[in-house]
Design a protein around this motif. Structure first.
Motif, PDB file in Angstrom:
ATOM      1  N   GLU A 145       0.866  -1.170   0.000  1.00 42.86           N
ATOM      2  CA  GLU A 145       0.000   0.000   0.000  1.00 42.86           C
ATOM      3  C   GLU A 145       0.905   1.222   0.000  1.00 42.86           C
ATOM      4  OE1 GLU A 145      -4.102   1.100   2.085  1.00 42.86           O
ATOM      5  OE2 GLU A 145      -2.469   1.015   3.547  1.00 42.86           O
ATOM      6  N   LEU A 146       0.434   2.318  -0.621  1.00 41.27           N
ATOM      7  CA  LEU A 146       1.228   3.534  -0.672  1.00 41.27           C
ATOM      8  C   LEU A 146       0.418   4.704  -0.131  1.00 41.27           C
ATOM      9  CD1 LEU A 146       3.798   4.698  -3.156  1.00 41.27           C
ATOM     10  CD2 LEU A 146       1.853   6.224  -2.807  1.00 41.27           C
ATOM     11  N   THR A 147       1.033   5.476   0.761  1.00 38.20           N
ATOM     12  CA  THR A 147       0.368   6.660   1.290  1.00 38.20           C
ATOM     13  C   THR A 147       0.479   7.783   0.265  1.00 38.20           C
ATOM     14  OG1 THR A 147       0.885   5.996   3.548  1.00 38.20           O
ATOM     15  CG2 THR A 147       0.263   8.291   3.199  1.00 38.20           C
ATOM     16  N   LEU A 148      -0.661   8.202  -0.233  1.00 34.66           N
ATOM     17  CA  LEU A 148      -0.709   9.159  -1.337  1.00 34.66           C
ATOM     18  C   LEU A 148      -0.802  10.601  -0.841  1.00 34.66           C
ATOM     19  CD1 LEU A 148      -0.704   8.883  -4.417  1.00 34.66           C
ATOM     20  CD2 LEU A 148      -3.203   8.817  -4.354  1.00 34.66           C
ATOM     21  N   HIS A 149      -1.414  10.774   0.326  1.00 43.06           N
ATOM     22  CA  HIS A 149      -1.577  12.122   0.887  1.00 43.06           C
ATOM     23  C   HIS A 149      -1.402  12.031   2.396  1.00 43.06           C
ATOM     24  CE1 HIS A 149      -3.525  16.210   1.140  1.00 43.06           C
ATOM     25  NE2 HIS A 149      -3.696  15.783   2.390  1.00 43.06           N
ATOM     26  N   GLN A 150      -0.622  12.972   2.946  1.00 38.64           N
ATOM     27  CA  GLN A 150      -0.381  12.938   4.392  1.00 38.64           C
ATOM     28  C   GLN A 150       0.304  14.210   4.855  1.00 38.64           C
ATOM     29  OE1 GLN A 150       2.889  10.634   5.952  1.00 38.64           O
ATOM     30  NE2 GLN A 150       3.759  10.346   3.911  1.00 38.64           N
ATOM     31  N   HIS A 151       0.266  14.429   6.169  1.00 40.83           N
ATOM     32  CA  HIS A 151       1.170  15.330   6.865  1.00 40.83           C
ATOM     33  C   HIS A 151       2.259  14.419   7.434  1.00 40.83           C
ATOM     34  CE1 HIS A 151      -1.286  19.082   6.960  1.00 40.83           C
ATOM     35  NE2 HIS A 151      -2.272  18.207   6.777  1.00 40.83           N
ATOM     36  N   MET A 152       3.461  14.517   6.896  1.00 42.01           N
ATOM     37  CA  MET A 152       4.524  13.577   7.243  1.00 42.01           C
ATOM     38  C   MET A 152       4.766  13.549   8.755  1.00 42.01           C
ATOM     39  SD  MET A 152       6.957  11.518   5.886  1.00 42.01           S
ATOM     40  CE  MET A 152       7.637  12.057   4.321  1.00 42.01           C
ATOM     41  N   PRO A 153       4.701  12.362   9.392  1.00 46.56           N
ATOM     42  CA  PRO A 153       5.052  12.250  10.812  1.00 46.56           C
ATOM     43  C   PRO A 153       6.570  12.342  10.957  1.00 46.56           C
ATOM     44  CG  PRO A 153       4.510  10.102   9.930  1.00 46.56           C
ATOM     45  CD  PRO A 153       4.284  11.083   8.816  1.00 46.56           C
ATOM     46  N   MET A 154       7.055  13.426  11.533  1.00 49.09           N
ATOM     47  CA  MET A 154       8.496  13.698  11.524  1.00 49.09           C
ATOM     48  C   MET A 154       9.171  13.069  12.741  1.00 49.09           C
ATOM     49  SD  MET A 154       8.529  17.555   9.902  1.00 49.09           S
ATOM     50  CE  MET A 154       7.949  18.366  11.380  1.00 49.09           C
ATOM     51  N   PHE A 155       9.210  13.783  13.842  1.00 55.96           N
ATOM     52  CA  PHE A 155       9.760  13.199  15.073  1.00 55.96           C
ATOM     53  C   PHE A 155       8.724  12.291  15.729  1.00 55.96           C
ATOM     54  CE2 PHE A 155      12.103  17.372  15.136  1.00 55.96           C
ATOM     55  CZ  PHE A 155      13.375  16.838  14.954  1.00 55.96           C
ATOM     56  N   HIS A 156       9.142  11.095  16.135  1.00 55.48           N
ATOM     57  CA  HIS A 156       8.318  10.264  17.024  1.00 55.48           C
ATOM     58  C   HIS A 156       9.182   9.979  18.240  1.00 55.48           C
ATOM     59  CE1 HIS A 156       5.079   7.728  18.315  1.00 55.48           C
ATOM     60  NE2 HIS A 156       5.920   6.732  18.528  1.00 55.48           N
ATOM     61  N   MET A 157       8.792  10.494  19.399  1.00 57.03           N
ATOM     62  CA  MET A 157       9.735  10.585  20.512  1.00 57.03           C
ATOM     63  C   MET A 157       9.118  10.222  21.857  1.00 57.03           C
ATOM     64  SD  MET A 157      10.051  14.693  20.024  1.00 57.03           S
ATOM     65  CE  MET A 157       8.572  15.686  19.731  1.00 57.03           C
ATOM     66  N   GLU A 158       9.951   9.649  22.700  1.00 57.98           N
ATOM     67  CA  GLU A 158       9.585   9.387  24.092  1.00 57.98           C
ATOM     68  C   GLU A 158       9.513  10.705  24.858  1.00 57.98           C
ATOM     69  OE1 GLU A 158       8.497   6.435  26.936  1.00 57.98           O
ATOM     70  OE2 GLU A 158       8.994   6.206  24.817  1.00 57.98           O
ATOM     71  N   HIS A 159      10.334  11.651  24.456  1.00 56.13           N
ATOM     72  CA  HIS A 159      10.331  12.983  25.073  1.00 56.13           C
ATOM     73  C   HIS A 159       8.975  13.650  24.887  1.00 56.13           C
ATOM     74  CE1 HIS A 159      11.201  17.089  26.040  1.00 56.13           C
ATOM     75  NE2 HIS A 159      11.181  17.492  24.778  1.00 56.13           N
ATOM     76  N   CYS A 160       8.428  14.217  25.970  1.00 50.79           N
ATOM     77  CA  CYS A 160       7.126  14.869  25.919  1.00 50.79           C
ATOM     78  C   CYS A 160       7.293  16.379  26.023  1.00 50.79           C
ATOM     79  CB  CYS A 160       6.218  14.358  27.031  1.00 50.79           C
ATOM     80  SG  CYS A 160       4.567  15.077  26.956  1.00 50.79           S
ATOM     81  N   VAL A 161       7.033  17.070  24.925  1.00 52.39           N
ATOM     82  CA  VAL A 161       7.118  18.530  24.904  1.00 52.39           C
ATOM     83  C   VAL A 161       6.036  19.133  25.794  1.00 52.39           C
ATOM     84  CG1 VAL A 161       6.978  20.570  23.416  1.00 52.39           C
ATOM     85  CG2 VAL A 161       8.123  18.500  22.595  1.00 52.39           C
ATOM     86  N   PHE A 162       4.870  18.522  25.809  1.00 51.29           N
ATOM     87  CA  PHE A 162       3.780  19.012  26.656  1.00 51.29           C
ATOM     88  C   PHE A 162       4.214  19.049  28.119  1.00 51.29           C
ATOM     89  CE2 PHE A 162       1.667  17.089  22.991  1.00 51.29           C
ATOM     90  CZ  PHE A 162       0.726  18.051  22.643  1.00 51.29           C
TER      91      PHE A 162
END
Length: 827
Positions: free
Chosen positions: A688-705
């Motif tokens: 399957e190919l993702t044709l449209h998206q907002h690219m998920p950039m950082f995926h992190m354990e660190h919580c900015v919130f």
């Protein structure tokens, strides 16, 4: 302190980085048991000097001659067109005597495992890279089933307790990072350099976007941050005080990060951890003075500030305080007064100050505008600087500013002396010694086909019995022969003896026989690795199928209203799945509803599966290898997501054959030419190919919130600001990126600009691809309907790509390696 009962019979290894020859010598001279390095291709540090395949003929004998193992990194994804070249690379590593190869790509790892099982001459160890995102025992078990792993590098986001759980849940020796730079994103899961800078971290081209300053928008308003601008830049890891705990936890290899660092860095850090590991294995503490000296040296050679990372569990504000993103060195003190060319400093007391030392003045400003210089003279608490050479605007310096020591020339000189006289120890020989009472003692170098025997039998010892240490001492006396003892395996029962004079004669005879056939010593000559070929199959005549990933019930309703019948649900609150699935089935009984799993699974997080299974979905969009192991054979339909990093047909085969996936999402690292290569090498219904998206950039354990919107340190006391606020992170170009937290409190930063591969749909259809995906982020119901309707019209041939781009304001891009998924010359 480590008790004798808790220490494995297999002594842990200290593993040092090397970006060039000087770093190799620095590592060897300061106590490394093994060194890891990259070659000129297929490694995740392409900015390092690196070595060539020709260098191995000199480098490997040098390392083995000093009793140091050699590991080569191939810790990147392998594209379809590169499989044969990568296979040849691996054979070269084996034949040149490399001890192990560190691999990210699951397909390449499987090919290596096949060679290990089928070829006696193939003895290269397979190590799983941290890029494989192994973060739980289930992930270890998954890979153990079909890979011949000799070692596995765990994700850096684990605590000591979680590392211990992984060690107890697997028989594979574990490697853990103990020092150096921390990526804010999980390794193998960072797409930021691709999305923002058109450079792939999974291909060794990380642009270090995490070290840049950012701004924070909270509920539509910019948040004042003061000097805390580096929201995503962690302090460096320093586990000096955790070494004994990690030994007890079962860690086999203690890894130092830093293939881009200086030889002085390699020397200082290797020496510091040599002291710590030796003390832990001997059940004692490192002398306090020695520990302080080692810590200071490590701060000076490179430090963004030190923390224990995740080893003590999450402490988000400590890990990423946000004040700077580059080298700080050691904190020297606070400025009490200043004038033109001088500073009065209240020193911290632990940092030596000498003429020639380099300093930087910390006024809390933009770090690129910081001022500093070298000390000219020291008089008590007053430091004098050369006026012109320092280039400091003395009128801007104020009492209360901080002073950091950034360079210590005397220390650097002392570190360089540690390896200055290191010479080539000769070609390593690996010996096997055996014998029983009443029989001769035999010593053999199996790689060279050489064997010598004692002229008299072994006898019962009255005083001085043979031991492995005695044999190593006698057969290690190879100075001036051109050889050095690499290793010695001893199979001699306790309590036997052989005169030292006989051992000396045997050693000389062994050298003579080695000299008679030096060309074959250590050569393995493995068969070429098998690169599997898959039947591509004919392109399906059926219509293209559009699936939609939804992050709210409203989006899912909109997709169903537009005729979509394959939905992926990806909610921040997994407790909402049960009601949502039942509701959506009531709207469209013929829809297939998949739940997207978390991208990371850690020890004791299997409990999340109860919420997934209670929802009774049709299947799962599998995002982590641990979840793949848990769901394998469950009866649910399984699809692999982009985070499994499928970049070639062999890796696709691995997830289908051993993970039970019906199909897998094509990696976001591929440009359109590479996607087409993949589709030409395997059946289109595998993907399957993702044709449209907002690219998920950082995926992190660190919580900015947690770090910037609460006074807590982790989920136990943060007050859950992620559930109360809408947050966007603004980069230097003014683009605002959406920040979301998942059920595991892990944050994902999504590119604020959507991207689309609409222009390539005709070619992809012609290549046999029929599954296409649209991923929604924060779209309203009406926005979701428009977006889904536009892509359905595109796939049906009723809408041209240029009209779609204008309608949706999406970037003309699909994947970003080599500039974008649009390869050169195709625009």
């Amino acid at each position: 302190m480590v008790s004798d009962s808790s220490v494995s019979a297999c002594r842990p290894e200290l593993l040092a980085p090397a970006g060039n020859w000087e770093c190799v010598r620095a590592a060897v001279a300061n106590g490394a048991d093994a060194v890891y390095f990259g070659l000129d291709k297929f490694n995740a540090r392409m900015r390092a000097d690196n070595f060539t395949r020709e260098d191995l003929r000199e480098l490997i004998p040098f390392l083995h001659g000093h009793g140091v193992r050699a590991y080569v990194t191939m810790n990147v994804l392998i594209f379809t067109s590169e499989l044969y070249e990568a296979a040849e690379y691996v054979k070269t590593l084996n034949d040149e005597g490399v001890d192990g190869v560190i691999v990210q790509d699951a397909g390449l790892a499987w090919m290596i495992s096949q060679a290990v099982q089928s070829d006696e001459a193939f003895s290269l160890e397979l190590h799983a890279s941290t890029q494989m995102t192994i973060s739980c025992p289930a992930a270890m078990r998954f890979f153990e089933r079909f890979l011949q792993l000799s070692q596995a590098v765990l994700a850096r986001e684990l605590s000591v307790r979680e590392i211990e759980a992984c060690a107890k849940g697997s028989s594979v020796p574990l490697e853990v990072f103990v020092h150096g730079a921390l990526c804010v994103s999980y390794s193998g899961q960072c797409l930021t350099s691709e999305s923002l800078g058109q450079r792939s971290a999974n291909r060794g081209e990380c642009a270090q976007a995490c070290r840049m300053p950012y701004m924070l928008e909270v509920d539509g308003r910019m948040m004042p941050l003061g000097e805390r601008r580096y929201l995503l830049s962690p302090q460096d890891l320093c586990a000096q005080e955790k070494v004994a705990d990690l030994v007890r936890a079962g860690v086999r290899s203690f890894k130092i990060e830093g293939r881009l660092k200086s030889p002085e860095y390699v020397a200082a850090v290797t020496r510091g951890y040599r002291h710590a590991l030796d003390a832990a294995m001997e059940g004692r503490e490192v002398d306090a003075r020695r520990r302080a000296e080692d810590l200071y040296a490590m701060q000076m050679v490179f430090s963004r500030g030190f923390s224990t990372g995740w080893l003590d569990g999450p402490n988000h504000p400590l890990l990423t305080h946000g004040k700077f993103g580059k080298k700080r060195g050691a904190y020297a003190g606070r400025i009490a007064d200043a004038g033109k060319g001088w500073l009065d400093v209240n020193f911290s007391g632990s940092v030596p100050v000498r003429p020639g030392d380099g300093f930087v003045i910390d006024r809390g400003e933009n770090r690129n505008e910081e001022q500093g210089g070298r000390i000219w003279k020291v008089e008590g608490k007053r430091l004098f600087f050369h006026g012109k050479a320092s280039r400091v605007d003395w009128q801007s310096v104020r009492a209360g500013n901080l002073l950091w020591k950034t360079d210590d020339p005397a220390l650097n000189q002392a570190l360089r002396r540690t390896w200055a006289g290191l010479e080539d120890a000769g070609k390593a020989v690996h010996l096997h010694v055996s014998g029983r009472e009443g029989e001769p003692l035999a010593v053999s170098c199996r790689a060279a086909g050489v064997r010598v025997e004692s002229p008299q039998p072994l006898e019962r010892a009255e005083k001085h019995a043979l031991t492995a240490d005695v044999l190593k001492a006698q057969f290690g006396r190879l100075g001036g022969t051109g050889y050095a003892l690499g290793s010695l395996a001893c199979e001699v029962p306790e309590g036997l003896m052989m005169p030292l004079s006989v051992l000396n004669r045997m050693r000389r005879e062994l050298v003579e026989k080695l000299d008679a056939q030096p060309a074959v010593c250590g050569v393995r000559r493995a068969k070429p690795l098998d690169v599997p070929v898959f039947e591509r199959g004919k392109a399906s005549e059926g219509a293209a199928e559009l699936s939609v990933l939804c992050r709210s019930v409203e989006q899912a309703e909109a997709a169903l209203e537009e005729g979509v019948r394959v939905l992926y649900l990806d909610f921040t609150d997994i407790r909402a799945y049960r009601e949502a699935v039942a509701h959506l089935r009531g709207l469209a009984a013929d829809a297939s509803i998949y739940l997207a799993t978390l991208r990371i699974m850690k020890p004791r997080e299997e409990g999340y599966m109860k919420f997934y299974e209670d929802a009774a979905p049709d299947g799962f969009l599998v995002r982590h290898v641990g979840m793949a192991e848990y769901l394998r054979g469950s009866g649910y339909r399984l699809a692999g997501d982009f985070s499994l990093n499928v970049a070639n047909p062999v890796s696709a085969h691995v997830w289908r054959e051993f993970g039970g996936m019906e199909y897998a999402t094509i990696s976001y690292d591929l440009n359109v030419e590479q996607v087409l290569d993949l589709l030409h090498a395997a059946p289109g219904d595998w993907f399957e190919l993702t044709l449209h998206q907002h690219m998920p950039m950082f995926h992190m354990e660190h919580c900015v919130f947690c770090s910037f919107l609460s006074k807590g340190k982790n989920f136990t006391d943060c007050g859950r600001p992620c559930e109360k606020h809408r947050v966007r992170v603004e980069d230097r170009c003014g683009v605002k990126h959406v920040l979301l937290a998942d059920e595991g409190c892990r944050n994902t930063l999504f590119n604020g600009q959507a991207q689309s591969g609409a222009r390539f749909v005709p070619e992809l259809l012609a290549a046999g691809l029929r599954r296409f995906r649209v991923e929604l982020l924060a779209e309203s119901r009406d926005e979701a309907r428009l977006l889904v309707r536009s892509y359905r019209e595109l796939l049906d041939g009723r809408l041209k790509p240029e009209v779609l781009f204008e309608r949706l304001h999406a970037a003309d891009r699909l994947g970003v390696t080599e500039g974008s998924l649009s390869a050169a010359g195709r625009r």
